[in-house]
Each structure stands twice: as C-alpha cells, then as structure tokens.
Design a protein around this motif. Structure first.
Motif, PDB file in Angstrom:
ATOM      1  N   VAL A   1       3.022   3.056   7.947  1.00 47.72           N
ATOM      2  CA  VAL A   1       3.577   2.384   6.767  1.00 47.72           C
ATOM      3  C   VAL A   1       2.681   2.743   5.589  1.00 47.72           C
ATOM      4  N   VAL A   2       3.207   3.540   4.697  1.00 46.09           N
ATOM      5  CA  VAL A   2       2.365   4.190   3.697  1.00 46.09           C
ATOM      6  C   VAL A   2       1.661   3.185   2.784  1.00 46.09           C
ATOM      7  N   ASP A   3       2.308   2.036   2.523  1.00 47.97           N
ATOM      8  CA  ASP A   3       1.681   1.023   1.672  1.00 47.97           C
ATOM      9  C   ASP A   3       1.230  -0.193   2.467  1.00 47.97           C
TER      10      ASP A   3
ATOM     11  N   ALA B   1       5.375  -8.521   2.059  1.00 42.63           N
ATOM     12  CA  ALA B   1       6.730  -7.990   1.869  1.00 42.63           C
ATOM     13  C   ALA B   1       7.734  -8.726   2.744  1.00 42.63           C
TER      14      ALA B   1
ATOM     15  N   ARG C   1       9.849  11.177   5.466  1.00 44.77           N
ATOM     16  CA  ARG C   1       8.964  10.272   4.719  1.00 44.77           C
ATOM     17  C   ARG C   1       8.423   9.236   5.685  1.00 44.77           C
TER      18      ARG C   1
ATOM     19  N   ALA D   1       7.313   5.228   6.624  1.00 42.37           N
ATOM     20  CA  ALA D   1       7.902   3.921   6.342  1.00 42.37           C
ATOM     21  C   ALA D   1       7.187   3.252   5.181  1.00 42.37           C
ATOM     22  N   THR D   2       7.858   2.274   4.578  1.00 41.65           N
ATOM     23  CA  THR D   2       7.245   1.428   3.562  1.00 41.65           C
ATOM     24  C   THR D   2       7.281  -0.018   4.042  1.00 41.65           C
ATOM     25  N   ALA D   3       6.486  -0.853   3.397  1.00 38.86           N
ATOM     26  CA  ALA D   3       6.497  -2.281   3.725  1.00 38.86           C
ATOM     27  C   ALA D   3       7.882  -2.868   3.504  1.00 38.86           C
ATOM     28  N   ALA D   4       8.601  -2.385   2.499  1.00 40.48           N
ATOM     29  CA  ALA D   4       9.960  -2.871   2.243  1.00 40.48           C
ATOM     30  C   ALA D   4      10.895  -2.525   3.395  1.00 40.48           C
ATOM     31  N   ASP D   5      10.711  -1.355   4.019  1.00 37.19           N
ATOM     32  CA  ASP D   5      11.511  -0.995   5.187  1.00 37.19           C
ATOM     33  C   ASP D   5      11.307  -2.000   6.315  1.00 37.19           C
TER      34      ASP D   5
ATOM     35  N   SER E   1      -2.857   1.317   6.893  1.00 33.66           N
ATOM     36  CA  SER E   1      -2.544   2.743   6.856  1.00 33.66           C
ATOM     37  C   SER E   1      -3.704   3.576   6.328  1.00 33.66           C
TER      38      SER E   1
ATOM     39  N   ILE F   1       2.324  -5.532   4.436  1.00 34.60           N
ATOM     40  CA  ILE F   1       3.580  -5.703   5.157  1.00 34.60           C
ATOM     41  C   ILE F   1       3.944  -7.183   5.249  1.00 34.60           C
TER      42      ILE F   1
END
Length: 245
Positions: A183-185, A20, A210, A212-216, A189, A17
C-alpha cells in the motif's frame, strides 16, 4: 449511507490505512471508534468524522482492549463492526530474526486481534448482523523473502478469519479478511519500499500496473462491513491488482 445506525471500531486508525478505513465507514454512515496509540493524531481523525470518539490504547494490553469496546457501548450503544487493522512489521532474513521482533509482531498482529475479537463477540452477536474485517496481507498468499515473521502472523490471522466464520456464522456474524499488497501510502510501506525498488521490482509484476492505496483498502473494508457482503463469510480477499491471478 448503507451503514447508518451502525457502530464500527477500527484499530490502528490514527493514520494511514486505518484512518482511511475510519473515514470510509463514516462516509457510509457509521459511528466510528478510532483506536490507536498516538493520541494527537487519533483525536484529529475522530474530530473530522461526523460521529466518532477516540480511544488511546495499546491493544497488546488486556485492559486497553476492553476500554475500546466499552467506548463503543458507552458512546454509541452497541458494536456492529470490528476492523482488526493495527499491525507491526519487521523485515529481514529469517535467519536474522530476533525473539524481540517475533514477540512484538505476534503480540499485536495476532494475539491482540484474537483477544479483542473474543471480547467484542458478545456485542457483535447482539447486533444481529455483526461484521469482523481483518486487514491481513498478500504475503499470506504469495510470500516474499524477508517477511517470515510478519507473513506468518498474518497467516495466523487468516486462519482465525476462517475459524471465526465457521463458529459464528450461525450467530449472524460475518468474518472476512482483506489482503492488500504493498500500500503505497500506508505507514508500513516505507520499510518495504526501502527493501525493494517499487517501480522497478514491484509495479511491473502487477497486472493493474500500480500498487494499492489506503483508499483501495478502505473501499473493500467498507463493502465487507455492509449489507452487500451478507453472504460473504470466511473469505480471504486478495487486494493486489491481479498479482496472484
């Protein structure tokens, strides 16, 4: 490029995160101080950004916190944005929690963020438009079994968000928190996903269907660091796909 001529310091940004977030702030024009313990990874993140420097630092140490701030001042002439992202985790029933885990999480998730922000505030106030963004957790809003120590340290960080917003809003400093769900990535996590079956136990409870992702997270932090968020102060922002709606 809303953050052109701004200087940001991102803790825990050697990967996941934090990396990112560093990339997102750099893409918006900011110079970035990448801070973390892993030297090879941190140097690689800094190298890929247009204007960046890396500081290897254990933020539980007072001298390391000051070195990180000095790097922003020495390399880029100031500090406008502080992102408190560095964190540790420990999962398990509260009855099994150890003093070692408690002290480790409090030291990084709460104490380090408190004193790093305290040390950074003179430069943030001098900026005239300082921003502090704390990366917290949805666990402070919707808690979960096994997260007693982690969630309580992040709840303390949320309280600091509100308190600093009150204290330093008149100085032009805006302090907000983004509170992601899983945060999946993200680097933390993996133990959560080992503790839960993500697709079976978590995704069906999220209206967005879904995680969250680090990009989110990076996108929200970049927004909170920019001029479009000038009237947001003391906000605890759930980034959870509607989980707590």
């Amino acid at each position: 490029m809303e953050l052109t001529n701004k200087v940001a310091l991102v803790t825990g940004s050697t990967g996941g995160i934090g990396a990112a977030i560093a990339r997102g702030l750099a893409a918006a024009g900011a110079a970035v101080v990448v801070v973390g313990r892993r030297e090879e990874e941190g140097a690689a993140v800094a190298k890929e950004l247009p204007r960046a420097t890396f500081v290897a630092a254990d933020l539980t140490r007072r001298d390391a916190r000051q070195r990180a701030i000095d790097a922003a001042l020495d390399h880029f002439g100031g500090l406008d944005i502080l992102v408190n992202n560095a964190a540790a985790n420990a999962l398990g029933p509260a009855i099994q929690g150890t003093e070692e885990d408690f002290d480790r999480l409090v030291a990084l998730n709460y104490r380090a963020a408190f004193f790093l922000t305290q040390a950074a505030l003179p430069a943030l106030i001098a900026s005239g438009a300082g921003r502090v963004v704390n990366v917290s957790s949805i666990g402070t809003i919707k808690t979960f079994a096994g997260g007693a120590i982690y969630n309580s340290t992040k709840a303390a960080l949320d309280n600091l968000t509100r308190t600093w917003a009150q204290e330093h809003g008149p100085d032009g400093v805006r302090v907000n928190s983004v509170n992601p769900g899983i945060v999946v990535d993200g680097p933390m996590s993996a133990p959560v996903q080992a503790f839960l079956d993500l697709e079976r136990d978590v995704v069906p409870t999220i209206p967005a269907r879904r995680p969250a992702t680090a990009a989110d997270v990076a996108a929200v932090v970049t927004f909170l660091a920019g001029p479009g968020a000038d009237y947001l102060n003391g906000v605890i922002l759930p980034l959870d796909g509607g989980l707590t709606a």
